[in-house]
Design a protein around this motif. Structure first.
Motif, PDB file in Angstrom:
ATOM      1  N   THR A 157     -12.881  -5.486  50.788  1.00 14.73           N
ATOM      2  CA  THR A 157     -12.265  -4.355  51.811  1.00 14.73           C
ATOM      3  C   THR A 157     -12.387  -5.012  53.293  1.00 14.73           C
ATOM      4  OG1 THR A 157     -14.255  -3.379  51.802  1.00 14.73           O
ATOM      5  CG2 THR A 157     -12.870  -2.683  50.051  1.00 14.73           C
ATOM      6  N   TYR A 158     -12.022  -4.099  54.155  1.00 16.83           N
ATOM      7  CA  TYR A 158     -12.278  -4.673  55.541  1.00 16.83           C
ATOM      8  C   TYR A 158     -13.639  -4.334  55.991  1.00 16.83           C
ATOM      9  CZ  TYR A 158     -12.100  -4.027  60.581  1.00 16.83           C
ATOM     10  OH  TYR A 158     -12.555  -4.347  62.011  1.00 16.83           O
ATOM     11  N   SER A 159     -14.423  -3.344  55.252  1.00 16.47           N
ATOM     12  CA  SER A 159     -15.795  -3.418  55.561  1.00 16.47           C
ATOM     13  C   SER A 159     -16.467  -4.519  55.176  1.00 16.47           C
ATOM     14  CB  SER A 159     -16.112  -1.934  54.893  1.00 16.47           C
ATOM     15  OG  SER A 159     -17.640  -1.706  55.107  1.00 16.47           O
ATOM     16  N   ASP A 160     -16.178  -5.060  53.977  1.00 13.66           N
ATOM     17  CA  ASP A 160     -16.946  -6.112  53.511  1.00 13.66           C
ATOM     18  C   ASP A 160     -16.669  -7.495  54.363  1.00 13.66           C
ATOM     19  OD1 ASP A 160     -17.865  -4.708  51.307  1.00 13.66           O
ATOM     20  OD2 ASP A 160     -15.881  -5.341  50.002  1.00 13.66           O
ATOM     21  N   LYS A 180       1.975 -16.827  64.486  1.00 17.23           N
ATOM     22  CA  LYS A 180       2.728 -16.018  65.338  1.00 17.23           C
ATOM     23  C   LYS A 180       3.548 -14.901  64.605  1.00 17.23           C
ATOM     24  CE  LYS A 180       5.322 -15.888  69.682  1.00 17.23           C
ATOM     25  NZ  LYS A 180       5.919 -16.641  70.525  1.00 17.23           N
ATOM     26  N   ASP A 181       4.295 -15.137  63.860  1.00 12.41           N
ATOM     27  CA  ASP A 181       5.300 -14.481  62.854  1.00 12.41           C
ATOM     28  C   ASP A 181       4.367 -13.190  62.234  1.00 12.41           C
ATOM     29  OD1 ASP A 181       7.639 -13.541  61.272  1.00 12.41           O
ATOM     30  OD2 ASP A 181       6.324 -13.996  59.768  1.00 12.41           O
ATOM     31  N   ARG A 182       3.241 -13.401  61.712  1.00 15.16           N
ATOM     32  CA  ARG A 182       2.257 -12.413  61.253  1.00 15.16           C
ATOM     33  C   ARG A 182       1.701 -11.663  62.269  1.00 15.16           C
ATOM     34  NH1 ARG A 182      -0.027 -12.766  55.904  1.00 15.16           N
ATOM     35  NH2 ARG A 182       1.386 -14.623  55.562  1.00 15.16           N
ATOM     36  N   LEU A 183       1.516 -12.218  63.442  1.00 12.35           N
ATOM     37  CA  LEU A 183       0.808 -11.624  64.525  1.00 12.35           C
ATOM     38  C   LEU A 183       1.682 -10.353  64.979  1.00 12.35           C
ATOM     39  CD1 LEU A 183      -1.722 -11.735  66.341  1.00 12.35           C
ATOM     40  CD2 LEU A 183      -0.480 -12.967  67.970  1.00 12.35           C
ATOM     41  N   ILE A 184       2.975 -10.757  65.154  1.00 15.45           N
ATOM     42  CA  ILE A 184       4.125  -9.965  65.489  1.00 15.45           C
ATOM     43  C   ILE A 184       4.367  -8.637  64.588  1.00 15.45           C
ATOM     44  CG2 ILE A 184       6.704  -9.726  65.745  1.00 15.45           C
ATOM     45  CD1 ILE A 184       6.657 -12.658  67.025  1.00 15.45           C
ATOM     46  N   PHE A 197      -7.677  -9.329  59.855  1.00 20.05           N
ATOM     47  CA  PHE A 197      -7.473  -8.814  58.351  1.00 20.05           C
ATOM     48  C   PHE A 197      -6.323  -8.395  58.217  1.00 20.05           C
ATOM     49  CE2 PHE A 197      -8.051  -5.536  55.401  1.00 20.05           C
ATOM     50  CZ  PHE A 197      -8.946  -5.788  54.436  1.00 20.05           C
ATOM     51  N   LEU A 198      -5.602  -7.619  59.071  1.00 21.95           N
ATOM     52  CA  LEU A 198      -4.246  -7.057  58.789  1.00 21.95           C
ATOM     53  C   LEU A 198      -3.096  -8.250  58.573  1.00 21.95           C
ATOM     54  CD1 LEU A 198      -4.291  -4.320  61.569  1.00 21.95           C
ATOM     55  CD2 LEU A 198      -4.798  -3.981  59.233  1.00 21.95           C
ATOM     56  N   MET A 199      -3.598  -9.371  59.271  1.00 23.15           N
ATOM     57  CA  MET A 199      -2.646 -10.576  59.022  1.00 23.15           C
ATOM     58  C   MET A 199      -2.786 -11.233  57.580  1.00 23.15           C
ATOM     59  SD  MET A 199      -3.110 -12.311  62.817  1.00 23.15           S
ATOM     60  CE  MET A 199      -2.231 -13.786  62.382  1.00 23.15           C
ATOM     61  N   TYR A 200      -4.201 -11.190  57.209  1.00 26.24           N
ATOM     62  CA  TYR A 200      -4.268 -11.459  55.711  1.00 26.24           C
ATOM     63  C   TYR A 200      -3.737 -10.317  54.794  1.00 26.24           C
ATOM     64  CZ  TYR A 200      -7.815 -14.843  57.676  1.00 26.24           C
ATOM     65  OH  TYR A 200      -8.274 -15.656  58.240  1.00 26.24           O
ATOM     66  N   ALA A 201      -3.881  -9.159  55.137  1.00 22.59           N
ATOM     67  CA  ALA A 201      -3.420  -8.164  54.155  1.00 22.59           C
ATOM     68  C   ALA A 201      -1.978  -7.705  54.162  1.00 22.59           C
ATOM     69  CB  ALA A 201      -4.161  -6.888  54.448  1.00 22.59           C
ATOM     70  N   TYR A 202      -1.237  -8.293  55.062  1.00 21.23           N
ATOM     71  CA  TYR A 202       0.185  -8.052  55.317  1.00 21.23           C
ATOM     72  C   TYR A 202       0.865  -8.446  54.128  1.00 21.23           C
ATOM     73  CZ  TYR A 202       4.563  -6.698  57.668  1.00 21.23           C
ATOM     74  OH  TYR A 202       5.725  -6.152  57.870  1.00 21.23           O
ATOM     75  N   ASP A 203       1.515  -7.815  53.224  1.00 18.48           N
ATOM     76  CA  ASP A 203       2.561  -8.264  52.061  1.00 18.48           C
ATOM     77  C   ASP A 203       3.509  -7.572  51.954  1.00 18.48           C
ATOM     78  OD1 ASP A 203       2.706  -9.735  49.495  1.00 18.48           O
ATOM     79  OD2 ASP A 203       2.009  -7.711  48.900  1.00 18.48           O
ATOM     80  N   LYS A 204       4.629  -8.118  51.930  1.00 20.44           N
ATOM     81  CA  LYS A 204       6.097  -7.554  51.797  1.00 20.44           C
ATOM     82  C   LYS A 204       6.372  -6.574  52.431  1.00 20.44           C
ATOM     83  CE  LYS A 204       6.097  -9.877  47.292  1.00 20.44           C
ATOM     84  NZ  LYS A 204       6.374  -9.606  45.796  1.00 20.44           N
ATOM     85  N   GLU A 205       6.292  -6.306  53.950  1.00 18.01           N
ATOM     86  CA  GLU A 205       6.452  -5.352  54.916  1.00 18.01           C
ATOM     87  C   GLU A 205       5.716  -4.190  54.702  1.00 18.01           C
ATOM     88  OE1 GLU A 205       8.770  -5.966  57.175  1.00 18.01           O
ATOM     89  OE2 GLU A 205       9.124  -7.639  55.906  1.00 18.01           O
ATOM     90  N   ALA A 206       4.593  -4.405  54.114  1.00 23.55           N
ATOM     91  CA  ALA A 206       3.163  -3.375  54.020  1.00 23.55           C
ATOM     92  C   ALA A 206       1.827  -4.164  53.840  1.00 23.55           C
ATOM     93  CB  ALA A 206       3.450  -2.680  52.597  1.00 23.55           C
ATOM     94  N   ILE A 207       0.953  -3.387  54.417  1.00 26.33           N
ATOM     95  CA  ILE A 207      -0.428  -3.863  54.553  1.00 26.33           C
ATOM     96  C   ILE A 207      -1.262  -3.251  53.557  1.00 26.33           C
ATOM     97  CG2 ILE A 207      -2.304  -3.675  56.309  1.00 26.33           C
ATOM     98  CD1 ILE A 207      -0.574  -3.907  58.658  1.00 26.33           C
ATOM     99  N   LYS A 208      -1.948  -4.030  52.815  1.00 27.22           N
ATOM    100  CA  LYS A 208      -2.980  -3.526  51.547  1.00 27.22           C
ATOM    101  C   LYS A 208      -4.155  -3.222  52.407  1.00 27.22           C
ATOM    102  CE  LYS A 208      -2.870  -7.445  49.632  1.00 27.22           C
ATOM    103  NZ  LYS A 208      -3.021  -8.513  48.799  1.00 27.22           N
ATOM    104  N   ASN A 209      -5.040  -2.569  51.411  1.00 28.40           N
ATOM    105  CA  ASN A 209      -6.341  -2.337  51.873  1.00 28.40           C
ATOM    106  C   ASN A 209      -7.508  -3.145  51.623  1.00 28.40           C
ATOM    107  OD1 ASN A 209      -6.749  -1.414  49.397  1.00 28.40           O
ATOM    108  ND2 ASN A 209      -6.781   0.878  49.902  1.00 28.40           N
TER     109      ASN A 209
END
Length: 260
Positions: free
Chosen positions: A222-225, A54-58, A167-179
């Motif tokens: 990547t997101y495509s992969d 839930k925290d990551r979803l928010i 994917f964005l939930m996995y990629a979220y890292d320290k207030e930023a989203i990696k690609n």
């Protein structure tokens, strides 16, 4: 293309849609109803998800909200009540201020992920879960989508936006989203949802056989992969379920019941 658009419009007019999210008081009242008196949607929304999820979803929802262009608001005095200020008018103003995101925010996020959507891919992601057909996604609709997909055992729920959000939930890292994401990025969320016994299998479905590159570095996808892997996973799950249905013979069950 025109035919596709017409089909979507026809579908929109015929689809059964829920009303806009209920007030907090009404939600609390309905939570106290017996299970058999709740709608399917209410039952789904009553399901709990892990605090970590839930925290990551928010955080992902807020990240998409930040990418939404500012809306042009009509001139109105929201602080004063006039004789013509009806209850419906107040509800509409309140609803217009509700945080939502549209296809524009998704396009902006996909650009950050260096992913180019195909055709009407983004618009379809919105349409599949847009309960009130305003072409925007609210927090209520966002949660409903997520809970429907993680609780789904038929593999028929639309998963376009779900795969993107996951994917964005996995990629979220320290207030930023990696690609890109690595195995380490997925461990916490996969562990709380699937448990230790299923962790390795879920990692394999995302990253394949090799978790590291030839030079020993942690594999990044990547997101495509990721999308390719998720579509393969969903298809395999659905195929396995269909094969189980074909093997099931109701007549055998009837024979067993007669013997009992």
């Amino acid at each position: 293309m025109q035919g596709t658009q017409k089909n979507r419009e026809d579908n929109n007019s015929s689809r059964s849609r829920s009303e806009s999210p209920l007030s907090q008081e009404e939600q609390e009242r309905r939570k106290k109803l017996p299970v058999y008196e709740r709608t399917l949607e209410e039952k789904i929304m009553s399901k709990k998800i892990k605090a970590v999820e839930k925290d990551r979803l928010i955080k992902v929802f807020n990240a998409l909200i930040q990418l939404e262009p500012k809306r042009i608001e009509q001139e109105m005095d929201g602080n004063k009540t006039t004789d013509g200020d009806t209850k419906l008018g107040k509800q509409k103003r309140k609803k217009s201020n509700e945080p939502k995101f549209s296809a524009k925010a998704i396009y902006a996020m996909m650009k950050k992920l260096k992913y180019t959507p195909v055709g009407d891919e983004v618009e379809r992601m919105i349409w599949e879960i847009d309960e009130d057909l305003d072409e925007q996604i609210s927090w209520y609709e966002f949660q409903l989508m997520f809970k429907r997909c993680i609780k789904d055992t038929s593999y028929l729920e639309p998963r376009g936006l779900f795969n993107f959000v996951q994917f964005l939930m996995y990629a979220y890292d320290k207030e930023a989203i990696k690609n890109t994401i690595t195995v380490e990025d997925t461990l916490e969320l996969l562990y709380v949802r699937c448990g230790r016994q299923n962790l390795d299998g879920e990692i394999f479905k995302i990253f394949g056989q090799d978790e590291k590159t030839a030079d020993g570095q942690e594999k990044e996808i990547t997101y495509s992969d990721y999308l390719v892997q998720m579509k393969k996973k969903d298809f395999n799950n659905w195929t396995e379920l269909e094969n189980k249905k074909k093997k099931y013979d109701p007549s055998k069950e009837q024979i067993l019941n007669k013997k009992d």
